[in-house]
Scaffold this active site. Structure first.
Site, PDB file in Angstrom:
ATOM      1  N   THR A 236       0.916  -1.202  -0.130  1.00  0.00           N
ATOM      2  CA  THR A 236       0.065  -0.123  -0.053  1.00  0.00           C
ATOM      3  C   THR A 236       0.865   1.304   0.145  1.00  0.00           C
ATOM      4  OG1 THR A 236      -1.577  -1.258   1.429  1.00  0.00           O
ATOM      5  CG2 THR A 236      -1.497   1.155   1.477  1.00  0.00           C
TER       6      THR A 236
ATOM      7  N   ARG B  29     -13.490  -7.574  -3.710  1.00  0.00           N
ATOM      8  CA  ARG B  29     -12.847  -7.237  -2.395  1.00  0.00           C
ATOM      9  C   ARG B  29     -12.419  -5.740  -2.402  1.00  0.00           C
ATOM     10  NH1 ARG B  29      -7.619  -6.234  -0.008  1.00  0.00           N
ATOM     11  NH2 ARG B  29      -7.847  -6.476   2.185  1.00  0.00           N
TER      12      ARG B  29
ATOM     13  N   GLY C 293     -10.354  -3.345   0.554  1.00  0.00           N
ATOM     14  CA  GLY C 293      -9.530  -3.321   1.999  1.00  0.00           C
ATOM     15  C   GLY C 293     -10.111  -2.100   2.687  1.00  0.00           C
ATOM     16  N   ASP C 294      -9.024  -1.704   3.565  1.00  0.00           N
ATOM     17  CA  ASP C 294      -9.494  -0.446   4.236  1.00  0.00           C
ATOM     18  C   ASP C 294      -8.990   0.626   3.572  1.00  0.00           C
ATOM     19  OD1 ASP C 294      -6.707  -1.369   4.521  1.00  0.00           O
ATOM     20  OD2 ASP C 294      -6.130  -0.039   6.167  1.00  0.00           O
TER      21      ASP C 294
ATOM     22  N   THR D 193      -1.329   0.715   6.575  1.00  0.00           N
ATOM     23  CA  THR D 193      -1.115  -0.367   5.706  1.00  0.00           C
ATOM     24  C   THR D 193      -1.218  -1.454   6.646  1.00  0.00           C
ATOM     25  OG1 THR D 193       0.636  -1.175   4.237  1.00  0.00           O
ATOM     26  CG2 THR D 193       1.342   0.119   6.250  1.00  0.00           C
ATOM     27  N   GLY D 194      -1.676  -2.730   5.984  1.00  0.00           N
ATOM     28  CA  GLY D 194      -1.585  -4.047   6.661  1.00  0.00           C
ATOM     29  C   GLY D 194      -2.613  -5.036   6.267  1.00  0.00           C
TER      30      GLY D 194
ATOM     31  N   GLY E  78      -5.903  -5.380   5.754  1.00  0.00           N
ATOM     32  CA  GLY E  78      -6.955  -4.331   5.666  1.00  0.00           C
ATOM     33  C   GLY E  78      -8.312  -4.674   6.516  1.00  0.00           C
TER      34      GLY E  78
END
Lengths: 317, 317
Positions: free
Chosen positions: B184, B212, B214-215, B235-236, B238
């Site tokens: 990210t 999908r 993510g965050d 970042t990670g 999500g």
């Protein structure tokens, strides 16, 4: 000191410019009856020792099938004359969550949101992919025409006419939500195990474009639940609820500031959002069974119940 | 008492299992150089009195074009072999926000997110609709093959092979993020006017399915900014960042608990998320120019700068 009730449940059917003078007696009765039935479905689950999650899912499923509400059948139409549905659900016991945005073939978006939570490694699925996930998991698929209602179709035609008129005077901006009605349905519940859950489902805004999502599929904005504080479902002008992370903000004020559910919910809806022009409301239940249902619009279809108390309302008191 | 610097900026290029022993010298140099260039772009905007919002947009635009990072060109592939991009941006001065999920034809998703914020009545647009909005607003459209890189394509093939192997032993569950790399990019900035801004852009997870998100396109989860406290980009993994509304939670802890940015950020990443298994990190800058960049994974591509201080790092110190 409050005694924690064995269950508590609240529902909403949208907020907005809902005025008694614009309502026929027949229509009012229909709404009150539908809210009553929806509430009873959740109450029955909870009284029989069922989970808050089941109560939320079953209550919202009924509301999705009821053409009075802007979710499932009865959803508003997009600019292109489609129904695009959003929903989310959250389990306060483990903060698992599931959400879908922009589905047009799944009868019960709330059931799909729960399937995403329980059967996928993801939280938020969208569009055609979310529909494929529904098919793969054996959910009920319907023809998009299932969601059609004449009332909502006529609302779109009126808005398109207005846009057309504006266009002739050089105003090309889209007409969004000119009637200030924010249809959405939601449910929050506390069960006998002390678990909280929240869910929200909507067709969004009449005349929405560009595959817009509102706050309903956004965990932290339209829906939030955590056993350590409260469960929340919002309705209103979704963009404001996203920008202020309203559902999570209520959780944070209760959890970090130690405010009561009612104080925190009232502040967010009637001060913070109102000052910014963010119209709408929310329903919430905390871990002790307290319920808050503030709104800053003229009305909000709403109901709640816990042992010894039961109310169904539409307008401001 | 800290003196507020005239500007502060931080960037990340993703967190995960980034270990020195797996890195060639050549690759490490390439990452350090790209982070240096990205940071310089934002610094130049801010040193010349430009806005935090411009710094965030321009810095991320460069990172989207750089094939080293999982955003724009260099994005990971979905299960179906596509690149589906998500991005969001938020202006701390007025808490306006824009976000897009699942676009495949827009060269700079962060520029599109800003256009959604400034030129539409909405916050979150998705899929084909978001692409249409980009076309209508004259943004740069590219053939989906623009985003292709051999490295990311090979990563997908490896994951598909693994799924195929698992399938033979009866395990049909999707293989998601088996390499624990969460690509990210993100940027947060404070400008000389005291305005904060944050932005995030990503290709999501290798082998993601069902459209999908993510965050990264979820305001309150992957991105948040408000002048009264801080600007955040995450970042990670999500799904965890959505379930815990991480970006808004950092804002809430600083604002409601009065914690310092560093204390709050460290608690969320290294305790709250770590205990739940949520891998990743964040970058944040507060209204006084303090910077925090915690991560609970082996490494995070990151850099920051303010007058008299400038650092670029990859591994844990």
């Amino acid at each position: 000191m409050d005694t924690k009730p064995p269950y508590a449940i609240a529902i909403h059917g949208g907020a907005g410019t809902i005025l008694k003078e614009n309502m026929t007696e027949e229509k009012e009765s229909a709404y009150l009856a539908a809210l009553d039935t929806a509430l009873s479905i959740g109450e029955t689950v909870l009284k029989n020792g069922g989970s808050a999650l089941d109560a939320v899912e079953k209550t919202i499923s009924y509301m999705e099938d009821c053409p009075l509400f802007n979710s499932g059948r009865g959803a508003v139409f997009t600019h292109d004359g489609k129904n695009e549905l959003d929903a989310s659900i959250m389990d306060g016991s483990n903060q698992m969550a599931g959400a879908v945005g922009g589905v047009s073939t799944v009868r019960h978006p709330i059931v799909l949101a729960r399937a995403v939570m329980e059967k996928s490694p993801h939280v938020l699925l969208s569009g055609r992919g979310a529909e494929q996930f529904a098919e793969e998991n054996g959910l009920e698929i319907v023809d998009p025409s299932w969601f059609y209602t004449e009332d909502r179709w006529n609302s779109l035609q009126k808005v398109l006419e207005k846009e057309n008129q504006n266009g002739k005077t050089g105003d090309a901006s889209p007409v969004i939500n000119s009637d200030h009605k924010f249809g959405t349905v939601g449910c929050v519940a506390l069960d006998s195990q002390g678990n909280l859950a929240a869910g929200t489902s909507t067709g969004g805004m009449t005349n929405k474009r560009w595959n817009r999502f509102g706050d309903s599929p956004v965990i932290g904005a339209g829906t939030y639940a955590s056993n350590d504080a409260c469960a929340v479902s919002c309705t209103g002008h979704g963009e404001y609820f996203i920008r202020y992370s309203v559902a999570h903000d209520l959780w944070a004020r209760v959890n970090y500031l130690g405010e009561s559910l009612e104080t925190a919910a009232d502040y967010i809806i009637n001060q913070k959002l109102k000052e910014k022009g963010g119209e709408g409301g929310l329903i919430a239940v905390d871990k002790n069974g307290n319920i808050a249902m503030p709104f800053n619009s003229a009305g909000m279809y709403r109901a709640y119940s816990k042992p010894g108390e039961r109310e169904i309302n539409i307008y401001k008191e």
